[in-house]
Design a protein around this motif. Structure first.
Motif, mmCIF file in Angstrom:
data_model
loop_
_atom_site.group_PDB
_atom_site.id
_atom_site.type_symbol
_atom_site.label_atom_id
_atom_site.label_comp_id
_atom_site.label_asym_id
_atom_site.label_seq_id
_atom_site.Cartn_x
_atom_site.Cartn_y
_atom_site.Cartn_z
ATOM 1 N N ASP A 75 -6.015 -98.539 52.915
ATOM 2 C CA ASP A 75 -6.221 -97.891 53.519
ATOM 3 C C ASP A 75 -6.429 -96.537 52.653
ATOM 4 N N ASN A 193 -16.197 -100.441 59.847
ATOM 5 C CA ASN A 193 -15.517 -100.763 59.195
ATOM 6 C C ASN A 193 -14.127 -100.035 59.148
ATOM 7 N N ALA A 195 -10.680 -99.087 60.419
ATOM 8 C CA ALA A 195 -10.231 -99.677 60.496
ATOM 9 C C ALA A 195 -8.984 -98.976 61.734
ATOM 10 N N TRP A 198 -10.867 -98.754 65.405
ATOM 11 C CA TRP A 198 -10.405 -99.471 65.880
ATOM 12 C C TRP A 198 -9.147 -99.640 66.535
ATOM 13 N N TYR A 199 -8.344 -99.638 66.287
ATOM 14 C CA TYR A 199 -6.863 -99.043 65.620
ATOM 15 C C TYR A 199 -7.281 -98.382 67.048
ATOM 16 N N VAL A 226 -8.348 -105.111 63.461
ATOM 17 C CA VAL A 226 -7.607 -103.655 62.041
ATOM 18 C C VAL A 226 -7.417 -104.967 61.074
ATOM 19 N N LEU A 229 -9.192 -105.662 58.051
ATOM 20 C CA LEU A 229 -9.622 -103.788 57.221
ATOM 21 C C LEU A 229 -8.102 -104.064 56.756
ATOM 22 N N ASP A 230 -7.140 -104.417 57.542
ATOM 23 C CA ASP A 230 -5.730 -103.106 56.773
ATOM 24 C C ASP A 230 -4.944 -104.749 56.792
ATOM 25 N N HIS A 233 -1.782 -103.176 58.298
ATOM 26 C CA HIS A 233 -1.317 -101.752 59.166
ATOM 27 C C HIS A 233 -0.176 -101.820 59.915
#
Length: 329
Positions: A75, A193, A195, A198-199, A226, A229-230, A233
Motif C-alpha cells: 500500500d 479505492n 483501503a 474501507w478498513y 479492503v 485493494l490490499d 492488509h
C-alpha cells in the motif's frame, strides 16, 4: 553499472546508486538512480539547484524522492503522502520504518518509530495520524488521543485525503459512531479505492453495531473490499477471521488465519493467532506449544490471545488457561 554492481556485492549491499551532476553556466541538475545488484533500476529521481552552494540543500529532497519512488510496500498511499508531508529526511526514514513495523504486526514498534518521526519533525501531521492508529492497535488509548490532537493541530501539512481520514478517526475515537460511519462513507465517495477508509468503516460497523442492535457481519463487505485493494492488509484478514469464527465457518477461518500467519510468522500477533487456532481446532499438542510461545513473548500476545479465546471462540476454559500463565510470576 557493472563495476558498481560488483562493488556492491563485495560490500554485501543489495542496492547501489549512480548519479550525475550537470551544470553549464546556470542551474545545476542532479540525477540519481537506485539499482538492484540482481539487475534493473529500482527508482530514479532528479532535482535542480540554482547555485553550487544549493546542492547540499537539495540532497535530502532528492533522497526522499528516491525512497518514496522505490518503496515496495503493498500500500503506497501513505508512503507517498509522507514524502510530500515533511521536509525532514530523518523524519521520513523513521516514518517508513513505522509503516513497515505496523504492516508486519508490531504495533508497539510502530508506535516507537512514528514517535521518532514526530520528534524529528514536530509538525509532521501524517506521522501523528499513523501514531494514533498504531497506538489504538497497541491499546494505548491515551497516546492515541494525544497523537490525534497533534495531527489535527497540524492538519494543513497533510494532503486533503489524509485530513479527511484524520477527522474521521477523531470522531471514531470520541465514540460518535453514527457520525464516524457517515464520515467514512462520504470519504469513500471521493476516494473509492482508499483501503484505509474501507478498513475504518469496517471497524466502525464491527465495534459499534452491537450498540445499535445491528450485526457485526455488516462489516464483511467493507473488509472484503479492503482485501481486494490490499490482499496483505492485516486488519482486513484479522477481522474477517473473527467474523468467520463467530459464525462457525471454520474452514474459512482456517484459510484466513493461515494467510495472516504467513505475513507475520514471528510476532506477538502470530503467537496469539497460533494459540487461537490450537484451541479452536482442539489440537492438544499445538495448544501446549502455543502457550509456551506466549510465555516467551510479550504482554501484547497474551492480551490478544485471551481476547480471541473469550470473545471470538467463546472458550472460557481456554481463556482461563492462558490467563493462568499470564499471572505466573
Amino acid at each position: 553499472p557493472a563495476n558498481a554492481a560488483r562493488l556492491a556485492r563485495e560490500l554485501g549491499a543489495g542496492r547501489y546508486i549512480l548519479g550525475t551532476v550537470v551544470g553549464i553556466g546556470g542551474p545545476i541538475r542532479i540525477t540519481a538512480t537506485v539499482y538492484d545488484v540482481e539487475g534493473g533500476d529500482v527508482a530514479r529521481a532528479e532535482a535542480t539547484a540554482q547555485t553550487e552552494t544549493g546542492i547540499l540543500e537539495i540532497v535530502d529532497e532528492l533522497a526522499a524522492r528516491l525512497v518514496i519512488t522505490g518503496e515496495d510496500s503493498p500500500d503506497l498511499t501513505f508512503s507517498r503522502m509522507a514524502g510530500i508531508s515533511t521536509n525532514s529526511f530523518p523524519a521520513l526514514k523513521a516514518y517508513l520504518e513505522g509503516e513497515r513495523l505496523f504492516r508486519t504486526g508490531a504495533p508497539a514498534g510502530a508506535v516507537e518509530a512514528f514517535s521518532a518521526a514526530t520528534r524529528q519533525d514536530t509538525a509532521f501531521a501524517l506521522a501523528y495520524y499513523r501514531l494514533a492508529v498504531s497506538a489504538e492497535w497497541a491499546l494505548d488509548f491515551d497516546l492515541a488521543r494525544r497523537a490525534m490532537a497533534n495531527a489535527l493541530r497540524n492538519e494543513m501539512r497533510m494532503p486533503k485525503r489524509a485530513q479527511l481520514l484524520a477527522r474521521a478517526l477523531d470522531i471514531w475515537q470520541r465514540g460518535k459512531f453514527e457520525a464516524a460511519e457517515r464520515q467514512y462513507r462520504q470519504l469513500l465517495v471521493n476516494f473509492p479505492n482508499d483501503a484505509e477508509a474501507w478498513y475504518w468503516l469496517s471497524e466502525t460497523l464491527l465495534h459499534f453495531n452491537p450498540f445499535q442492535g445491528r450485526s457485526i457481519t455488516e462489516s464483511r463487505a467493507s473488509l472484503e473490499q479492503v482485501l481486494a485493494l490490499d490482499p496483505e492488509h492485516l486488519g482486513g484478514l484479522f477481522h474477517l477471521s473473527e467474523i468467520a469464527i463467530r459464525e462457525g465457518r471454520l474452514s474459512q477461518a482456517d484459510s484466513l488465519t493461515t494467510r495472516l500467519l504467513a505475513l507475520v510468522p514471528a510476532s506477538d500477533f502470530a503467537n496469539a493467532f497460533t494459540a487461537l487456532r490450537a484451541f479452536l481446532f482442539e489440537d492438544e499438542a499445538a495448544q501446549e506449544r502455543s502457550v509456551e510461545a506466549l510465555r516467551r513473548g510479550g504482554e501484547y500476545g497474551f492480551g490478544m490471545a485471551t481476547n480471541f479465546l473469550l470473545g471470538w471462540a467463546r472458550d472460557l476454559e481456554a481463556s482461563a488457561r492462558v490467563a493462568e500463565v499470564m499471572t505466573d510470576p
